[in-house]
Design a protein around this motif. Structure first.
Motif, PDB file in Angstrom:
ATOM      1  N   THR A 105      10.176  58.589 -18.200  1.00  0.00           N
ATOM      2  CA  THR A 105       9.760  57.470 -16.981  1.00  0.00           C
ATOM      3  C   THR A 105       9.794  56.100 -17.541  1.00  0.00           C
ATOM      4  O   THR A 105       9.743  55.895 -18.737  1.00  0.00           O
ATOM      5  CB  THR A 105       8.579  57.651 -16.302  1.00  0.00           C
ATOM      6  N   PRO A 162      10.936  51.945 -18.456  1.00  0.00           N
ATOM      7  CA  PRO A 162      11.996  51.230 -19.041  1.00  0.00           C
ATOM      8  C   PRO A 162      12.865  52.171 -20.100  1.00  0.00           C
ATOM      9  O   PRO A 162      12.313  52.827 -20.835  1.00  0.00           O
ATOM     10  CB  PRO A 162      11.486  50.081 -19.842  1.00  0.00           C
ATOM     11  N   ALA A 201      18.257  55.948 -14.174  1.00  0.00           N
ATOM     12  CA  ALA A 201      18.254  55.341 -12.768  1.00  0.00           C
ATOM     13  C   ALA A 201      18.421  56.317 -12.094  1.00  0.00           C
ATOM     14  O   ALA A 201      19.241  57.271 -12.181  1.00  0.00           O
ATOM     15  CB  ALA A 201      19.084  54.047 -12.605  1.00  0.00           C
ATOM     16  N   LEU A 216      18.617  53.656  -6.342  1.00  0.00           N
ATOM     17  CA  LEU A 216      18.601  52.301  -7.059  1.00  0.00           C
ATOM     18  C   LEU A 216      20.080  52.017  -7.550  1.00  0.00           C
ATOM     19  O   LEU A 216      20.447  50.643  -7.141  1.00  0.00           O
ATOM     20  CB  LEU A 216      17.588  52.421  -8.145  1.00  0.00           C
ATOM     21  N   GLN A 239      22.598  44.813 -10.297  1.00  0.00           N
ATOM     22  CA  GLN A 239      21.543  45.745 -11.126  1.00  0.00           C
ATOM     23  C   GLN A 239      20.452  44.836 -11.672  1.00  0.00           C
ATOM     24  O   GLN A 239      19.115  45.527 -11.678  1.00  0.00           O
ATOM     25  CB  GLN A 239      22.527  46.100 -12.213  1.00  0.00           C
ATOM     26  N   GLY A 282      16.392  46.153 -11.088  1.00  0.00           N
ATOM     27  CA  GLY A 282      15.858  46.353 -12.359  1.00  0.00           C
ATOM     28  C   GLY A 282      16.447  47.434 -13.215  1.00  0.00           C
ATOM     29  O   GLY A 282      15.861  48.280 -13.673  1.00  0.00           O
ATOM     30  N   LEU A 283      17.790  47.083 -13.243  1.00  0.00           N
ATOM     31  CA  LEU A 283      18.589  48.020 -13.924  1.00  0.00           C
ATOM     32  C   LEU A 283      19.553  47.435 -14.903  1.00  0.00           C
ATOM     33  O   LEU A 283      19.680  46.228 -14.731  1.00  0.00           O
ATOM     34  CB  LEU A 283      19.567  49.237 -12.993  1.00  0.00           C
ATOM     35  N   ARG A 332      16.734  52.158 -16.261  1.00  0.00           N
ATOM     36  CA  ARG A 332      15.885  51.142 -15.838  1.00  0.00           C
ATOM     37  C   ARG A 332      15.507  50.000 -16.814  1.00  0.00           C
ATOM     38  O   ARG A 332      15.451  50.334 -17.856  1.00  0.00           O
ATOM     39  CB  ARG A 332      14.534  51.921 -15.428  1.00  0.00           C
ATOM     40  N   SER A 333      15.343  48.745 -16.493  1.00  0.00           N
ATOM     41  CA  SER A 333      14.943  47.770 -17.551  1.00  0.00           C
ATOM     42  C   SER A 333      13.626  47.484 -17.224  1.00  0.00           C
ATOM     43  O   SER A 333      13.108  46.573 -18.049  1.00  0.00           O
ATOM     44  CB  SER A 333      16.046  46.741 -17.022  1.00  0.00           C
TER      45      SER A 333
END
Length: 166
Positions: free
Chosen positions: A33, A35, A39, A43, A95, A99-100, A164-165
């Protein structure tokens, strides 16, 4: 009887040798889970919708809304936007908004301290991978077929993953 038919009705069990990991992305060295984790599908779809809307707005600068070439223009703008943004920054505007980011995962399991602590991999995607990834997405079918990690075929073919970023 139910057990005998369940073996062939369930389809082939596709995954890494040894039955896979405890969560999606474990065999890629990604955290479960937060960052750097893989994804989810919604999302990814939301990021794609933002990119398409942006490409539609930019394409209106070149052709009118009633033009028969509007669809081709939107596709061309979206294609160029995706290749340039992913090769330079590692994400498209859509993205980034959700937040990707696109990360290289062809380096095998996590080896560096940053990857072990769950930070987003920072290896550049590069122009060749970004171009190949975008060409495969245009055909849509690779984007709809996912592997055991939930990665689409265009990501698997280019050694990348959408993570995820934040």
């Amino acid at each position: 009887m139910g057990r005998a038919t369940g073996s062939w009705l369930s389809g082939p069990q596709i995954g890494p040798e040894g039955g896979g990991g405890a969560y999606r992305g474990e065999d890629l060295g990604l955290p479960e889970t937060g960052p750097g984790s893989l994804a989810g599908g919604w999302l990814r779809v939301l990021g794609l919708m933002v990119d398409w809307l942006l490409a539609g707005g930019v394409s209106l600068l070149f052709v009118s809304f009633s033009s028969p070439n509007i669809g081709t223009t939107v596709l061309g703008v979206w294609f160029v936007l995706g290749v340039v943004a992913v090769s330079l920054f590692g994400f498209t505007p859509g993205q980034f908004a959700v937040g990707l980011r696109v990360a290289r995962v062809d380096h095998g399991p996590a080896r560096t301290e940053a990857e072990v602590t769950g930070e987003v991999p920072v290896a550049a995607v590069g122009i060749v991978r970004a171009l190949a990834r975008q060409v495969l997405i245009v055909f849509l079918v690779p984007a709809l077929i996912n592997d055991y990690n939930g990665r689409a075929l265009h990501d698997r073919a280019t050694g990348t993953a959408l993570v995820r970023s934040r």
